[in-house]
Design a protein around this motif. Structure first.
Motif, PDB file in Angstrom:
ATOM      1  N   ARG A   6       0.859  -1.111  -0.066  1.00 13.58           N
ATOM      2  CA  ARG A   6      -0.090   0.116   0.078  1.00 13.58           C
ATOM      3  C   ARG A   6       0.698   1.187  -0.067  1.00 13.58           C
ATOM      4  N   ILE A   7       1.547   1.532  -1.176  1.00 15.31           N
ATOM      5  CA  ILE A   7       2.597   2.440  -1.401  1.00 15.31           C
ATOM      6  C   ILE A   7       1.868   3.599  -2.356  1.00 15.31           C
ATOM      7  N   ALA A   8       1.941   4.959  -2.097  1.00 15.87           N
ATOM      8  CA  ALA A   8       1.419   5.934  -3.090  1.00 15.87           C
ATOM      9  C   ALA A   8       2.689   7.138  -3.335  1.00 15.87           C
ATOM     10  N   ASN A  24       4.268   4.840   2.633  1.00 19.09           N
ATOM     11  CA  ASN A  24       3.730   3.535   2.673  1.00 19.09           C
ATOM     12  C   ASN A  24       3.232   3.176   4.083  1.00 19.09           C
ATOM     13  N   ILE A  25       1.774   2.795   3.891  1.00 20.85           N
ATOM     14  CA  ILE A  25       1.238   2.561   4.849  1.00 20.85           C
ATOM     15  C   ILE A  25       1.443   1.521   5.798  1.00 20.85           C
ATOM     16  N   ASP A  26       2.235   0.434   4.910  1.00 25.28           N
ATOM     17  CA  ASP A  26       2.723  -0.963   5.888  1.00 25.28           C
ATOM     18  C   ASP A  26       4.325  -0.525   6.154  1.00 25.28           C
ATOM     19  N   GLY A  27       4.497   0.515   6.763  1.00 24.52           N
ATOM     20  CA  GLY A  27       5.979   0.874   6.741  1.00 24.52           C
ATOM     21  C   GLY A  27       6.602   0.541   8.084  1.00 24.52           C
ATOM     22  N   THR A  28       7.406   1.234   8.766  1.00 18.53           N
ATOM     23  CA  THR A  28       8.310   0.937  10.111  1.00 18.53           C
ATOM     24  C   THR A  28       8.391   2.377  10.666  1.00 18.53           C
ATOM     25  N   GLY A  29       7.817   3.536  10.173  1.00 16.83           N
ATOM     26  CA  GLY A  29       7.771   4.710  10.942  1.00 16.83           C
ATOM     27  C   GLY A  29       9.107   5.461  10.535  1.00 16.83           C
ATOM     28  N   ILE A  53       4.035   4.526   9.498  1.00 22.17           N
ATOM     29  CA  ILE A  53       3.954   4.860   7.962  1.00 22.17           C
ATOM     30  C   ILE A  53       5.146   5.595   7.498  1.00 22.17           C
ATOM     31  N   ASP A  54       5.765   4.840   6.594  1.00 23.18           N
ATOM     32  CA  ASP A  54       7.056   5.495   6.059  1.00 23.18           C
ATOM     33  C   ASP A  54       6.354   6.737   5.145  1.00 23.18           C
TER      34      ASP A  54
END
Length: 201
Positions: A6-8, A24-29, A53-54
């Motif tokens: 889930r990246i935009a 990136n919603i599924d990131g690591t911050g 969120i990255d």
């Protein structure tokens, strides 16, 4: 089955501002923020770190006339990027709320990824200790972000004295609410969380 990333990535250039956002919603911050005002960068860092969120943002503009255009347009672009990354929302929990304290401050945010962008901000933030960022622009950013992100946002500042604490607590609370609402629910794999069958119309 592995869910698609889930990246935009989105850019918007006008006569007033030039903004580039990648999330990136599924990131690591992780975050990289070049947004002129240090307090604005600090608040966005809370959104990234506490929401996992990255976030990579470059934003500049006609700040010689104030920060209004930059803050509003950044809210617009970030919201649109978030909506693009969420997509049809299949499998997400959809709604969440979070209380966050910061010393004397207590903030509550409630979000619902219903497809209806709307914000109610019950928080008065002044200008002192805000690094030159007008306090009223915090609410304006949140309104633009929610509208373009197509989610319902309610913010309640339940207590607080220091403007910096109040703004930061709101962004930390929002970060956690977004993270939980956008998590995948293992009982809802592939299902859009709406009796209408869509959150994009």
């Amino acid at each position: 089955m592995t869910a698609a990333p889930r990246i935009a990535k989105l850019e918007r250039n006008t006569a007033e501002t030039q903004i580039s956002v990648r999330l990136n919603i599924d990131g690591t911050g992780e975050y990289e923020l070049d947004v002129v005002n240090a307090m604005l960068a600090h608040l966005l860092a809370q959104l990234s770190r506490h929401g996992l969120i990255d976030l990579h943002i470059v934003a500049s503009g006609d700040t010689e006339v104030g920060f209004h255009h930059l803050v509003e347009d950044l809210g617009i672009v970030l919201g649109r990027a978030l909506a693009e990354a969420v997509g049809d929302g299949a499998g997400i929990r959809r709604a969440s709320h979070t209380y966050i304290p910061l010393d004397e401050t207590l903030a509550l945010t409630v979000v619902d990824f219903s497809g209806r962008g709307y914000a109610v901000i019950d928080a008065e933030i002044g200008d002192s200790d805000m690094g030159g960022l007008p306090g009223d622009l915090v609410g304006h950013f949140l309104e633009s972000f929610a509208r373009e992100g197509r989610f319902n946002l309610n913010v309640r500042l339940l207590s607080g004295v220091n403007n910096h604490h109040m703004a930061e607590a709101i962004f930390k609370s929002l970060a956690r609410s977004l993270s939980t609402a956008l998590e995948y629910d293992p009982r809802r794999v592939g299902q859009v969380p709406s009796t209408k069958g869509t959150i994009t119309e």
